[in-house]
Design a protein around this motif. Structure first.
Motif, short mmCIF file in Angstrom:
data_model
loop_
_atom_site.label_atom_id
_atom_site.label_comp_id
_atom_site.label_asym_id
_atom_site.label_seq_id
_atom_site.Cartn_x
_atom_site.Cartn_y
_atom_site.Cartn_z
N GLU A 96 0.82 -1.21 0.00
CA GLU A 96 0.00 0.00 0.00
C GLU A 96 0.86 1.27 0.00
O GLU A 96 1.94 1.23 0.60
N PRO A 97 0.42 2.36 -0.59
CA PRO A 97 -0.84 2.57 -1.31
C PRO A 97 -0.79 2.08 -2.76
O PRO A 97 0.08 2.51 -3.52
N PHE A 98 -1.73 1.20 -3.10
CA PHE A 98 -1.76 0.57 -4.43
C PHE A 98 -1.83 1.58 -5.57
O PHE A 98 -1.23 1.39 -6.62
N GLU A 99 -2.59 2.66 -5.34
CA GLU A 99 -2.85 3.58 -6.45
C GLU A 99 -1.59 4.31 -6.94
O GLU A 99 -1.58 4.88 -8.02
N LEU A 100 -0.53 4.27 -6.14
CA LEU A 100 0.69 4.95 -6.57
C LEU A 100 1.63 4.05 -7.40
O LEU A 100 2.65 4.49 -7.89
N TRP A 101 1.25 2.77 -7.55
CA TRP A 101 2.08 1.86 -8.36
C TRP A 101 1.72 2.02 -9.85
O TRP A 101 0.54 2.01 -10.20
N LYS A 102 2.76 2.14 -10.69
CA LYS A 102 2.50 2.24 -12.14
C LYS A 102 2.01 0.92 -12.69
O LYS A 102 1.19 0.87 -13.60
N PRO A 104 0.92 -3.22 -11.12
CA PRO A 104 0.62 -3.86 -9.83
C PRO A 104 1.86 -4.46 -9.16
O PRO A 104 2.72 -5.02 -9.85
N PRO A 105 1.95 -4.31 -7.83
CA PRO A 105 3.16 -4.68 -7.09
C PRO A 105 3.59 -6.15 -7.24
O PRO A 105 4.78 -6.45 -7.15
N PHE A 106 2.62 -7.04 -7.46
CA PHE A 106 3.00 -8.46 -7.55
C PHE A 106 2.86 -9.00 -8.97
O PHE A 106 2.74 -10.20 -9.18
N GLU A 107 2.86 -8.07 -9.94
CA GLU A 107 2.93 -8.46 -11.34
C GLU A 107 4.19 -7.83 -11.91
O GLU A 107 4.16 -6.71 -12.41
N PRO A 108 5.30 -8.56 -11.79
CA PRO A 108 6.60 -7.98 -12.17
C PRO A 108 6.60 -7.48 -13.60
O PRO A 108 6.03 -8.11 -14.49
N GLN A 109 7.25 -6.33 -13.78
CA GLN A 109 7.39 -5.80 -15.13
C GLN A 109 8.78 -5.23 -15.31
O GLN A 109 9.30 -4.58 -14.40
N ILE A 110 9.36 -5.49 -16.47
CA ILE A 110 10.69 -4.94 -16.74
C ILE A 110 10.52 -3.67 -17.57
O ILE A 110 9.88 -3.68 -18.63
N ARG A 111 11.07 -2.58 -17.04
CA ARG A 111 11.09 -1.32 -17.79
C ARG A 111 12.53 -0.84 -17.77
O ARG A 111 13.13 -0.69 -16.70
N GLY A 112 13.09 -0.64 -18.96
CA GLY A 112 14.51 -0.28 -19.04
C GLY A 112 15.33 -1.42 -18.48
O GLY A 112 15.09 -2.59 -18.79
N ARG A 113 16.26 -1.09 -17.60
CA ARG A 113 17.11 -2.13 -16.98
C ARG A 113 16.65 -2.46 -15.57
O ARG A 113 17.45 -2.90 -14.74
N SER A 114 15.35 -2.24 -15.29
CA SER A 114 14.87 -2.49 -13.93
C SER A 114 13.68 -3.42 -13.91
O SER A 114 12.81 -3.38 -14.79
N LEU A 115 13.65 -4.25 -12.89
CA LEU A 115 12.51 -5.13 -12.65
C LEU A 115 11.67 -4.49 -11.53
O LEU A 115 12.15 -4.31 -10.41
N PHE A 116 10.43 -4.14 -11.87
CA PHE A 116 9.56 -3.49 -10.89
C PHE A 116 8.66 -4.52 -10.21
O PHE A 116 7.93 -5.25 -10.87
N ALA A 117 8.72 -4.60 -8.90
CA ALA A 117 7.82 -5.44 -8.10
C ALA A 117 8.14 -5.24 -6.63
O ALA A 117 9.28 -4.94 -6.27
N ARG A 118 7.13 -5.41 -5.76
CA ARG A 118 7.39 -5.39 -4.32
C ARG A 118 8.31 -6.56 -3.99
O ARG A 118 8.10 -7.67 -4.48
N GLY A 119 9.35 -6.29 -3.23
CA GLY A 119 10.28 -7.33 -2.82
C GLY A 119 11.44 -7.54 -3.79
O GLY A 119 12.34 -8.33 -3.53
N SER A 120 11.43 -6.81 -4.93
CA SER A 120 12.48 -7.05 -5.93
C SER A 120 13.86 -6.69 -5.38
O SER A 120 14.81 -7.46 -5.52
N THR A 121 13.95 -5.53 -4.72
CA THR A 121 15.26 -5.15 -4.16
C THR A 121 15.36 -5.55 -2.68
O THR A 121 16.42 -5.88 -2.19
N ASP A 122 14.22 -5.50 -1.97
CA ASP A 122 14.18 -5.76 -0.52
C ASP A 122 13.26 -6.93 -0.27
O ASP A 122 12.09 -6.77 -0.01
N ASN A 123 13.76 -8.19 -0.33
CA ASN A 123 15.16 -8.52 -0.47
C ASN A 123 15.35 -9.68 -1.45
O ASN A 123 16.43 -10.22 -1.60
N LYS A 124 14.28 -10.04 -2.18
CA LYS A 124 14.36 -11.25 -2.99
C LYS A 124 15.46 -11.21 -4.03
O LYS A 124 16.25 -12.15 -4.17
N GLY A 125 15.54 -10.11 -4.80
CA GLY A 125 16.54 -10.02 -5.86
C GLY A 125 17.96 -10.12 -5.33
O GLY A 125 18.83 -10.73 -5.95
#
Ligand code: BES
Ligand code: MN
Length: 458
Positions: A96-102, A104-125
């Motif tokens: 949360e807050p969901f509405e600020l996500w470009k 959805p947090p648990f539907e990973p998406q790659i944009r440029g050289r980044s993987l966007f998702a909750r937990g991607s950097t902290d700490n799964k990746g």
């Protein structure tokens, strides 16, 4: 070593796909309705560890299970090999807050050289990078110079309260030469860092109460103290005009920065204007006499995390609120002790509190700060691994965040922790649009591959 590097290079896109699978689990430890998702996430990780050639098991705790996975044990010249522990956490912060996500947090998406998702950097990746490095050794038949155990828990974001006891019951098999954690930051994608200190923490909740109920502010205003006003006045006295915490004795145990450390911190690439813009503040704030890098990592702070009182709804409501409360955390630096700081703050608040309101202080969790020698043998080995992987000289840094379990590692396993963070300052940990840089992911794997050799030979 070359086959390991080649294996990593060749399999990068599969690794990214696997990481995408891993971050799809909404393993939010703070929310009880996600209990089953945490279990499913741990099961996925368990299976994955087995697939890459590790001996893995799921260890139940009073909370979420711990995944333990070890490399097949080996010997070198008849002697047991060095043993290192890799710690990570598969639980994540609430999205949360969901509405600020470009996306959805648990539907990973790659944009440029980044993987966007909750937990991607902290700490799964970050801990996944270490798993991939070890996979590369196991699958390309290059002998590992050491034994490695992965310890991946599911309660870091809620205070790791079951992991301390877990370490004690498993202390024999977890006995090791050092712990490796990638769960901190690095200055920039082309600038690796080694963290040799973390701040500690002390948390409080303070309530001032006045009348037994909210009162009409016209009928009674002028006769009774206003708890919200009293709390504001009390809080305002907790810092002075130099940005220092105005609690007597607060700085007594703070270890001053050595000239060596201050020089190291100057190497941290931080442009004040860009930093200010990135944070969205009109002007930076901090303790006078220290640089922003020093202020946010090597100096203690006292912050209000939440402040509540009175009517918060639409329009006006003319009341004197019955109570006012605040959540406060202090970040602590070596050699401050959370219990002593708690005592000082309690005593000071009691002294400041006017007789017109009642004061209640609840002490929450605390953790000691952490510091290892930046010139130690293992630290130097880790710096060489970072240098080899990133091709540039790493900076030594202190981080402002806390990882309470590192003190338990020291106390129970008598081993130091090497903090080799792969998270970028704009990775949005704990915020909407969390991401993980795929170059940091790839270089992190390389770093891990070099690390086992450097550490074992050092
Ligand atoms: N990975 C962070 C800690 C961290 C982040 C350390 C960046 C250094 C730099 C960890 O997951 C975290 O958020 N820890 C909490 C601990 C607290 C709940 C006791 C923190 O620092 O607020
Ligand atoms: Mn975190």
């Amino acid at each position: 070593m070359q086959p390991v590097v080649t294996y990593l290079k060749k399999n990068q896109s599969r690794f990214v796909d696997e990481l995408c699978e891993y971050v799809r689990f909404p393993s939010v430890s703070a929310q009880t309705n996600h209990r089953a998702d945490l279990k499913a996430c741990a099961d996925w990780l368990l299976k994955h560890c087995r697939q890459i050639g590790l001996e893995a098991r799921l260890c139940p705790t009073a909370g979420n299970p711990v995944v333990m996975a070890r490399t097949p044990r080996g010997r070198s010249n008849g002697k047991p090999r060095p043993h290192f522990l890799v710690y990570g956490h598969y639980d994540v912060q609430p999205p949360e807050p969901f509405e600020l996500w470009k996306t959805p947090p648990f539907e990973p998406q790659i944009r440029g050289r980044s993987l966007f998702a909750r937990g991607s950097t902290d700490n799964k990746g970050q801990h996944f990078a270490h798993l991939k490095a070890v996979e590369a050794y196991l699958k390309s038949d290059v002998e590992l110079p050491c034994d490695i155990t992965f310890l991946v828990e599911g309660e870091e974001e809620v205070g790791s309260k079951n992991l301390g006891p877990f370490l004690k019951t498993h202390r024999v098999e977890l006995d090791c030469d050092a712990i490796v954690i990638s769960d901190t930051g690095m200055p920039a994608a082309n600038c690796p860092g080694l963290t040799y200190a973390l701040r500690g923490i002390a948390a409080f909740e303070i309530t001032l109460s006045g009348p037994t109920r909210d009162l009409h502010s016209g009928i009674f205003g002028g006769n009774v103290d206003n708890p919200a006003m009293a709390l504001s006045q009390l809080l305002a006295q907790l810092r002075d005009e130099n940005g220092r915490v105005a609690v007597p004795g607060f700085y007594d145990e703070v270890q001053p920065l050595s000239p060596y450390e201050r020089r190291q911190m100057k190497r941290f690439p931080l442009k004040e204007k860009d930093y200010r813009k990135f944070l969205g503040v009109p002007k930076l704030f901090g303790e006078r006499g220290f640089t922003p890098v020093e202020q946010r990592s090597a100096r203690p702070t006292l912050e209000i995390n939440g402040l509540t009182s009175g009517y918060q709804g639409e329009g006006t409501k003319t009341i004197i609120p019955a109570w006012a409360s605040v959540k406060i955390t202090c970040r602590l630096v070596p050699n401050q002790r959370p219990e002593r700081i708690a005592k000082l703050i309690r005593a000071h608040l009691r002294k400041l509190c006017p007789p017109t309101v009642r004061l209640e202080i609840e002490g929450g969790h605390g953790a000691k700060p952490y510091l290892v020698s930046p010139t130690g043998r293992q630290t130097q080995a880790a710096l060489r691994a970072l240098q080899s992987a990133f091709g540039t000289q790493p900076v030594l840094m202190r981080e402002g965040g806390s990882i309470p379990i590192v003190n338990e590692f020291k106390k129970t396993l008598h081993a130091d922790t090497l903090l080799l963070g792969l998270s970028l300052p704009d990775d949005n940990a704990h915020s909407p649009n969390e991401k993980f840089n795929l170059d940091c992911f790839a270089k992190g794997q390389l770093m891990s591959a070099y690390l086992w050799r450097e550490l074992s030979e050092s």
